[in-house]
Structure formats: C-alpha cells, structure tokens
Design a protein around this motif. Structure first.
Motif, PDB file in Angstrom:
ATOM      1  N   GLY A 111      35.247  54.729  48.975  1.00 14.18           N
ATOM      2  CA  GLY A 111      34.920  53.351  48.656  1.00 14.18           C
ATOM      3  C   GLY A 111      33.783  53.193  47.671  1.00 14.18           C
ATOM      4  O   GLY A 111      33.185  52.118  47.571  1.00 14.18           O
ATOM      5  N   GLN A 112      33.488  54.249  46.896  1.00 19.73           N
ATOM      6  CA  GLN A 112      32.405  54.173  45.925  1.00 19.73           C
ATOM      7  C   GLN A 112      32.852  53.585  44.593  1.00 19.73           C
ATOM      8  O   GLN A 112      32.012  53.190  43.781  1.00 19.73           O
ATOM      9  CB  GLN A 112      31.796  55.560  45.692  1.00 19.73           C
ATOM     10  N   VAL A 113      34.171  53.554  44.364  1.00 14.96           N
ATOM     11  CA  VAL A 113      34.709  52.977  43.137  1.00 14.96           C
ATOM     12  C   VAL A 113      35.854  52.044  43.495  1.00 14.96           C
ATOM     13  O   VAL A 113      36.442  52.138  44.578  1.00 14.96           O
ATOM     14  CB  VAL A 113      35.203  54.070  42.155  1.00 14.96           C
ATOM     15  N   ALA A 114      36.159  51.126  42.587  1.00 17.53           N
ATOM     16  CA  ALA A 114      37.214  50.147  42.837  1.00 17.53           C
ATOM     17  C   ALA A 114      38.604  50.761  42.766  1.00 17.53           C
ATOM     18  O   ALA A 114      39.570  50.199  43.277  1.00 17.53           O
ATOM     19  CB  ALA A 114      37.107  49.006  41.829  1.00 17.53           C
ATOM     20  N   PHE A 289      44.141  53.464  47.843  1.00 16.10           N
ATOM     21  CA  PHE A 289      43.285  52.979  46.762  1.00 16.10           C
ATOM     22  C   PHE A 289      44.153  52.778  45.523  1.00 16.10           C
ATOM     23  O   PHE A 289      45.299  53.227  45.467  1.00 16.10           O
ATOM     24  CB  PHE A 289      42.137  53.952  46.474  1.00 16.10           C
ATOM     25  N   VAL A 290      43.594  52.119  44.527  1.00 17.77           N
ATOM     26  CA  VAL A 290      44.327  51.830  43.297  1.00 17.77           C
ATOM     27  C   VAL A 290      44.247  53.020  42.343  1.00 17.77           C
ATOM     28  O   VAL A 290      43.174  53.588  42.123  1.00 17.77           O
ATOM     29  CB  VAL A 290      43.750  50.581  42.613  1.00 17.77           C
ATOM     30  N   ARG A 291      45.388  53.380  41.770  1.00 15.09           N
ATOM     31  CA  ARG A 291      45.408  54.375  40.702  1.00 15.09           C
ATOM     32  C   ARG A 291      46.437  53.989  39.660  1.00 15.09           C
ATOM     33  O   ARG A 291      47.594  53.696  39.977  1.00 15.09           O
ATOM     34  CB  ARG A 291      45.733  55.763  41.242  1.00 15.09           C
ATOM     35  N   ASP A 318      43.112  47.540  32.559  1.00 10.07           N
ATOM     36  CA  ASP A 318      43.289  46.117  32.866  1.00 10.07           C
ATOM     37  C   ASP A 318      44.163  45.937  34.108  1.00 10.07           C
ATOM     38  O   ASP A 318      43.884  45.103  34.972  1.00 10.07           O
ATOM     39  CB  ASP A 318      43.923  45.388  31.677  1.00 10.07           C
ATOM     40  N   ARG A 319      45.232  46.731  34.186  1.00  9.94           N
ATOM     41  CA  ARG A 319      46.130  46.635  35.341  1.00  9.94           C
ATOM     42  C   ARG A 319      45.417  47.086  36.617  1.00  9.94           C
ATOM     43  O   ARG A 319      45.609  46.486  37.685  1.00  9.94           O
ATOM     44  CB  ARG A 319      47.376  47.489  35.106  1.00  9.94           C
ATOM     45  N   ALA A 320      44.587  48.116  36.520  1.00  7.73           N
ATOM     46  CA  ALA A 320      43.863  48.588  37.698  1.00  7.73           C
ATOM     47  C   ALA A 320      42.934  47.512  38.236  1.00  7.73           C
ATOM     48  O   ALA A 320      42.830  47.310  39.453  1.00  7.73           O
ATOM     49  CB  ALA A 320      43.082  49.853  37.362  1.00  7.73           C
ATOM     50  N   PHE A 321      42.249  46.804  37.345  1.00  9.34           N
ATOM     51  CA  PHE A 321      41.377  45.736  37.806  1.00  9.34           C
ATOM     52  C   PHE A 321      42.191  44.597  38.418  1.00  9.34           C
ATOM     53  O   PHE A 321      41.775  43.978  39.399  1.00  9.34           O
ATOM     54  CB  PHE A 321      40.504  45.213  36.666  1.00  9.34           C
ATOM     55  N   GLN A 322      43.371  44.343  37.872  1.00  2.00           N
ATOM     56  CA  GLN A 322      44.244  43.337  38.480  1.00  2.00           C
ATOM     57  C   GLN A 322      44.609  43.745  39.902  1.00  2.00           C
ATOM     58  O   GLN A 322      44.483  42.957  40.845  1.00  2.00           O
ATOM     59  CB  GLN A 322      45.513  43.156  37.658  1.00  2.00           C
ATOM     60  N   PRO A 331      46.492  37.323  41.069  1.00  2.00           N
ATOM     61  CA  PRO A 331      46.496  37.457  42.524  1.00  2.00           C
ATOM     62  C   PRO A 331      45.955  38.799  42.967  1.00  2.00           C
ATOM     63  O   PRO A 331      46.053  39.791  42.264  1.00  2.00           O
ATOM     64  CB  PRO A 331      47.996  37.336  42.876  1.00  2.00           C
ATOM     65  N   LYS A 332      45.369  38.804  44.166  1.00  2.00           N
ATOM     66  CA  LYS A 332      44.862  40.066  44.706  1.00  2.00           C
ATOM     67  C   LYS A 332      46.026  40.992  45.039  1.00  2.00           C
ATOM     68  O   LYS A 332      47.119  40.584  45.388  1.00  2.00           O
ATOM     69  CB  LYS A 332      44.022  39.810  45.961  1.00  2.00           C
ATOM     70  N   ALA A 333      45.762  42.290  44.913  1.00  2.32           N
ATOM     71  CA  ALA A 333      46.808  43.281  45.144  1.00  2.32           C
ATOM     72  C   ALA A 333      47.054  43.493  46.630  1.00  2.32           C
ATOM     73  O   ALA A 333      46.195  43.254  47.461  1.00  2.32           O
ATOM     74  CB  ALA A 333      46.406  44.602  44.496  1.00  2.32           C
ATOM     75  N   ALA A 334      48.243  43.969  46.938  1.00  3.62           N
ATOM     76  CA  ALA A 334      48.580  44.283  48.320  1.00  3.62           C
ATOM     77  C   ALA A 334      48.249  45.741  48.608  1.00  3.62           C
ATOM     78  O   ALA A 334      49.058  46.491  49.108  1.00  3.62           O
ATOM     79  CB  ALA A 334      50.070  44.023  48.563  1.00  3.62           C
TER      80      ALA A 334
END
Length: 340
Positions: A111-114, A289-291, A318-322, A331-334
């Motif tokens: 959880g140290q990075v988005a 997490f997002v990748r 840009d997509r990762a921040f989305q 919208p927030k990601a699932a």
C-alpha cells in the motif's frame, strides 16, 4: 491526504523503457505523481541522452520521496556496473528488469504506491538471466498473490481479455479448459466494471473457425466454452457466445459488446494493436492492486537513439490513475478484483 504515487518500472535497461519513462516524467504532471523503480545508472543514461541529467533524484524511501515537477525520483532496485550497451539481449539487464518489477509489486502490496505501470521487458533477457517466468503477467500473478489473473488489452474502442497468454498455440488449446474459460469471463466482467461500464456485455470468442460451425470444425465450443458461458450467466454476468473470432471484434467496435474474451494471445491482441499501439493499454486483472503497461515491446532497434515515442506509456499511466480512482472525472475502479 496526499495522493499515493504510481510506481513506474524502468523495463529492460537495454531497451527503450528508461527513455520513454524519462520523457514522460519530464512533464510536470507526471513527475509530481510518479516515481521510477529501477536502476539509477540506466535512468541517468536516458536523461543524459535527453539533456536532462540534472533532473535525476535518487531516493531510498517512498514515503520520503520529494515528488516535484522539476525532479525525476528513482528508487533503486539494482546497480548495474558496468552499464550494458543498449539494443542487445543481456542477462544483467534481464535480472535488473526483474528486480524492478519485484520491488514495485512489493510496494503495491504494502500500500505504499497507488499502483504500478511497467515499461517493456525482453523475454529473452529474462530467460538469459535465469528468471523462470515468460513475462510480466506470470511474475505479477505469483509475487502479487493472485490465484487467477487475466490480461486485458484496452483502447477507446475495444477491450479484450485473454483465456491463455504466453504459451504455444498447442498449449493454449490444452489450457483453455472450463475453469480457464469461466475465470476469464468473470475477470472480463470485473474489468468492464473497473473501466466504468455499469453492466458489461461480455462476448466470448470461439476457439475454432466459425466458432466450430456446429461441430464441423471442432467441438471445444459445445463441450467447453458454451458450458462456461452458461455458468457465468447463472452468476448474473451478461455473457454470450461463443462468437466467431473473425467477426466478434467488429461487432464490439460497433458497440454491441463491451469486452471480448479471446481464447489465445494473437486472437485477442491483433485487433487491439491494429487500431494503434499508442492508445492500447495492458491491464492485469485479478491482482489486489492496479497494474498497467504500454502495448509495445523493448524496440531494441531504436534503443539509445532518443527517438522512442512515449505516448503509449503516458496512456498507461493515465489509465492506471483512472483505475486507482484518482481521476476526479472518472468512476472509481472495482479493484481489488475478487476472482474467487
């Protein structure tokens, strides 16, 4: 609370990864929200090529990283000495690329990075370094703690999820069993939700020509794929098919479907890449997490020349921040995705 940064892995040091990362983070809007995980020497070489060596800032801790518009912060994951030349397969580069991925995964899980965005790696270099994985997805699955993952390639027109990924076509046919089909359909549904589609329409491509043509060209559609679709529908997923692979992407482009489940690597990736590499983004589904990553390779033929195009990497960021829910107008990601 300040937003967590994205971790950007440098990719293979001998490829265009360090260059496109440097070109991207020279823009203030990315430098202020992203940090590089990689080899400081490789990043210094890329920045020197761009006349921006003074922008490099090596940090030892994510929380203390002074992200600023005029700095490119690099968290070391390796220290190559000497630095291998660009444009060649080198075991040292394969090992360094792998170390950057591992560190970024650990940061994401802690959880140290988005989330993380990965620059291209070279599969031959990984193999030469003795890394027992054929690509990013397999590394992410094991070290990321996911029992099932899927690769989604998406642009503004088409999104596709793969049942099988990096293996021979012969192995892909063997691995595309009921469990793999159902997992891919479920992840495609969750991926559609993550992209902001309220009720994703998931089309499943057939394995054989004409989706088997009623059994004339193969029985996998009737024996394996259709039962998996029916099971997904019982779960409340709007899945349909199997549809012929040569027309289903055209129908998705026309708006009939939101996500296409493809049976093997090239079936799913050719339609997306044909529409343009600069807009295609690879999203790994099933991780906690997002990748994301750009939709191209290491481009050894132009590495070290300063001419690599960073457009696809910027789209991936840009997509990762989305997906991480940091874009105010999206919208927030699932995520994390439940693939149980």
């Amino acid at each position: 609370m300040p937003l967590l940064p994205l971790a950007i892995t440098m990719g293979d040091p001998a490829g265009i990864g360090p260059e496109i990362v440097a070109k991207t983070l020279l823009l203030p809007q990315y430098a202020e929200r992203c940090m590089v995980v990689g080899d400081p020497g490789a990043m210094l070489r890329a920045l020197t090529l761009l006349g921006a060596a003074d922008r490099l800032h090596v940090v030892q801790d994510v929380a203390a990283a002074p992200l600023r518009a005029d700095r490119i912060c690099v968290l070391p994951s390796s220290s190559l000495a000497p630095l291998p030349p660009p444009g060649r397969v080198d075991p040292a580069c394969g090992r360094a690329a792998y170390q950057a991925i591992c560190l970024a995964i650990d940061l994401a899980r802690q959880g140290q990075v988005a989330g993380m965005v990965t620059a291209p790696i070279h599969k031959e270099a990984l193999a030469a370094a003795g890394v027992p994985y054929p690509g990013h997805t397999e590394i992410l699955a094991e070290r990321g703690g996911a029992s099932r993952v899927a690769m989604m390639l998406a642009n503004d027109v088409i999104a596709t999820v793969l049942v099988t990924i990096h293996c021979s076509l012969r192995l892909a046919i063997e691995r595309a069993d009921f469990d793999a089909q159902l997992s891919a359909i479920r992840l495609a549904h969750q991926g559609g939700l993550a992209l902001g589609v309220a009720a994703p329409r998931v089309a499943v491509a057939g394995l054989n020509p004409h989706a088997g043509e009623g059994g004339l060209f193969g029985d996998e559609e009737a024996r394996i794929i259709r039962p998996a679709i029916e099971a997904a529908r019982r779960d409340g997923i709007d899945a349909s098919g199997p549809w012929p692979g040569d027309t289903v992407f055209m129908q998705a482009r026309q708006g009939r479907f939101d996500v296409v489940v493809a049976q093997y690597h090239d079936q799913g990736l050719i339609p997306v890449k044909y529409l343009g590499l600069e807009q295609g983004v690879n999203i790994t589904l099933g991780l906690p997490f997002v990748r994301t990553s750009p939709d191209h390779g290491t481009a050894f033929d132009i590495a070290g020349q300063g001419i690599a195009d960073p457009a696809s990497l910027r789209t991936a960021i840009d997509r990762a921040f989305q997906l991480a829910g940091h874009a105010q107008d999206l919208p927030k990601a699932a995520f994390p995705i439940d693939n149980a």
